[in-house]
Design an enzyme around this catalytic site. Structure first.
Site, short mmCIF file in Angstrom:
data_model
loop_
_atom_site.label_atom_id
_atom_site.label_comp_id
_atom_site.label_asym_id
_atom_site.label_seq_id
_atom_site.Cartn_x
_atom_site.Cartn_y
_atom_site.Cartn_z
N ARG A 238 0.74 -0.85 -0.36
CA ARG A 238 -0.46 -0.18 0.31
C ARG A 238 0.64 1.48 0.08
O ARG A 238 2.43 1.11 0.41
CB ARG A 238 -1.00 -0.27 1.24
CG ARG A 238 -1.59 -1.04 1.81
CD ARG A 238 -2.95 -1.30 2.58
NE ARG A 238 -3.29 -2.06 2.73
CZ ARG A 238 -3.28 -3.43 3.14
NH1 ARG A 238 -2.12 -4.20 2.96
NH2 ARG A 238 -3.99 -4.46 2.88
N LYS A 265 -2.02 -2.31 7.98
CA LYS A 265 -3.21 -2.15 7.55
C LYS A 265 -4.00 -3.33 8.88
O LYS A 265 -4.93 -2.56 9.52
CB LYS A 265 -3.84 -2.47 6.79
CG LYS A 265 -5.32 -1.64 6.70
CD LYS A 265 -6.61 -1.81 4.63
CE LYS A 265 -7.60 -1.27 4.88
NZ LYS A 265 -8.23 -1.54 4.39
N HIS A 328 -2.61 3.60 -5.14
CA HIS A 328 -3.30 1.84 -4.63
C HIS A 328 -3.39 1.30 -5.77
O HIS A 328 -3.75 0.00 -5.70
CB HIS A 328 -4.63 2.19 -4.02
CG HIS A 328 -4.76 1.68 -2.58
ND1 HIS A 328 -4.63 2.54 -1.57
CD2 HIS A 328 -4.84 0.43 -2.32
CE1 HIS A 328 -3.98 1.35 -0.78
NE2 HIS A 328 -4.23 0.31 -0.88
N ARG A 331 -1.61 -2.55 -6.98
CA ARG A 331 -1.70 -3.13 -6.21
C ARG A 331 -2.76 -4.34 -6.67
O ARG A 331 -3.13 -5.67 -6.98
CB ARG A 331 -2.67 -3.10 -4.79
CG ARG A 331 -1.42 -3.11 -3.66
CD ARG A 331 -1.87 -2.11 -2.49
NE ARG A 331 -3.06 -2.43 -2.36
CZ ARG A 331 -2.64 -4.44 -0.93
NH1 ARG A 331 -1.52 -4.49 -0.82
NH2 ARG A 331 -4.04 -4.83 -0.13
N HIS A 354 -3.45 -9.26 2.03
CA HIS A 354 -4.81 -9.23 2.68
C HIS A 354 -5.38 -10.17 4.22
O HIS A 354 -4.28 -11.31 4.27
CB HIS A 354 -5.80 -10.03 1.93
CG HIS A 354 -6.04 -8.57 0.90
ND1 HIS A 354 -6.07 -9.54 -0.10
CD2 HIS A 354 -5.97 -7.78 1.15
CE1 HIS A 354 -6.27 -7.98 -1.79
NE2 HIS A 354 -6.16 -7.35 -0.60
N TYR A 364 1.19 -16.88 13.61
CA TYR A 364 2.52 -16.79 14.05
C TYR A 364 2.73 -17.96 12.56
O TYR A 364 3.78 -18.85 12.52
CB TYR A 364 1.62 -18.94 14.82
CG TYR A 364 1.33 -17.87 16.07
CD1 TYR A 364 2.52 -18.56 17.59
CD2 TYR A 364 0.11 -17.93 16.58
CE1 TYR A 364 1.94 -17.53 18.22
CE2 TYR A 364 -0.08 -17.91 18.03
CZ TYR A 364 0.49 -17.66 18.94
OH TYR A 364 0.48 -16.81 20.20
#
Length: 402
Positions: A238, A265, A328, A331, A354, A364
């Site tokens: 981004r 984000k 943007h 992307r 995402h 993890y």
């Protein structure tokens, strides 16, 4: 004998508390510490009570007498001024603004500074002037809708929906803290004008992408902004994640850009495999800004990153309109073409950072699909080079002839 300003200015604190009476139960209490406070002694329902009106000299003698007269008027009407004062204090604590600021303070540690500022600004400008002083439990759906209509009237439909969502979170916080019984904002579901969702402008045709890359090669602006745009095309990040980058995040040996969760984000650490082309740009950029903390420092201060409008301004300077391409859009460009070329959707989504379907698993396993992503990112960079070098194709934008 009534007090005078001259007498009040000359009084000094003593080893014991002092009381200077003015009349009608009003007196100045002087503590040994030197604090002077106006107090009113009165009786109600056979009981003697005290009401603190304010401190001197912040509350002048004249103002203290006026406050005394107002309290006496309440007494004559059967109202206990001390109880009324406490009620008003509780109302202030339970006002929409007080609850909203408390909620905001509790949430801020988990937000970026920019997002926290945006949230507070939205309600400060759009809600507080109209409903800020109202007890949050008393606000009705029609009242809130009336305020949101003012935002709609400006044509800011998306903003109205965002503010409604923030209000809902505040009402739910009020419920949790015992200051409201229902989420008033929830009753407005479907009451606002429908948002028109406009996809972010992105170039996804291979020939047009080649033209964009060649235009970027000839970009006449600063190298910092040019490098930022090139990295947007190569990394799928981004715009804010690129421009706020810090050199400590780049590992040239492992060819990885490690971005901490606080800058992402989705609030999860993110790893970006760096292609040879990305590394070359970063090495050149390091020659420019490597002595500082920020990869993309602004011209005015090395401790402040370039503006969030810098990339947009560069695209406009290159001749691309807001309907054609936005920062943007790189992307969407990568996602569209890589999906068309048969790359794994899971690998692409992971590289786009995402939110994973299983968030705990994502926390993890930050390196999930790393080998596949390394391969994909290098092949993507090579593919962009191929598009850039296809100069024999008809250039899609007349601006390239300029």
């Amino acid at each position: 004998m009534p007090l005078t300003d001259t007498a009040l200015r000359g009084v000094k604190p003593a080893s014991k508390p002092q009381k200077l009476f003015d009349g009608n139960g009003l007196f100045l209490f002087i503590a040994p510490s030197g604090t002077k406070s106006w107090r009113l002694k009165y009786r109600i329902q056979g009981r003697e009570k005290l009401l603190t009106l304010g401190t001197y000299p912040q509350l002048s003698l004249k103002e203290a007498r006026e406050a005394c007269a107002a309290a006496k008027k309440q007494l004559n009407g059967g109202t206990d001024p001390s109880a009324e004062k406490k009620l008003k204090a509780r109302s202030a604590q339970n006002s929409f603004e007080a609850v909203a600021r408390e909620w905001h303070a509790n949430q801020t540690p988990g937000w970026t500074a920019r997002y926290a500022e945006d949230v507070l600004e939205r309600i400060d400008k759009n809600i507080f002037p109209y409903l800020g002083s109202r007890p949050i439990a008393d606000i009705t759906p029609p009242e809130l809708l009336s305020v949101l209509r003012k935002i709609e009237a400006r044509g800011a439909i998306d903003q109205a929906h965002r503010v409604l969502g923030i209000c809902s979170l505040i009402f739910r916080y009020a419920i949790a803290t015992g200051r409201a019984e229902r989420d008033t904002a929830a009753d407005l579901r479907g009451a606002l004008k429908t948002r028109v969702v406009t996809p972010r402008a992105a170039i996804t045709e291979p020939e047009a992408i080649g033209g964009l890359l060649r235009a970027l090669d000839d970009f006449p602006g600063t190298f910092t902004v040019k490098a930022g745009l090139q990295l947007l095309a190569l990394t799928f990040l981004r715009p804010s994640e690129v421009r706020l980058g810090e050199w400590s995040e780049i590992d040239f040996e492992e060819k990885i850009w490690r971005i901490p969760a606080k800058r992402m984000k989705m609030r999860l650490d993110h790893m970006v495999p760096l292609s040879s082309q990305s590394l070359e740009i970063l090495r050149d950029l390091h020659e420019v800004s490597g002595d500082g903390r920020l990869m993309f420092p602004g011209l005015r201060s090395p401790e402040k990153a370039i503006s969030d409008a810098a990339f947009i301004a560069a695209l406009r300077r290159m001749g691309y309109t807001k309907e054609e391409m936005c920062a943007h859009g790189f992307r969407a460009m990568a996602s569209t073409l890589l999906n068309e070329q048969g790359y794994s959707a899971d690998v692409i989504e992971k590289q786009l950072a995402h939110n994973p379907r299983e968030k705990i698993r994502g926390i993890y396993n930050r390196a999930e699909y790393l080998p596949e992503r390394r391969k994909m990112m290098q092949e993507w960079a090579d593919y962009l080079d191929t598009l850039r070098l296809e100069t024999n194709q008809k250039k899609p934008h007349a601006r390239e002839e300029a």
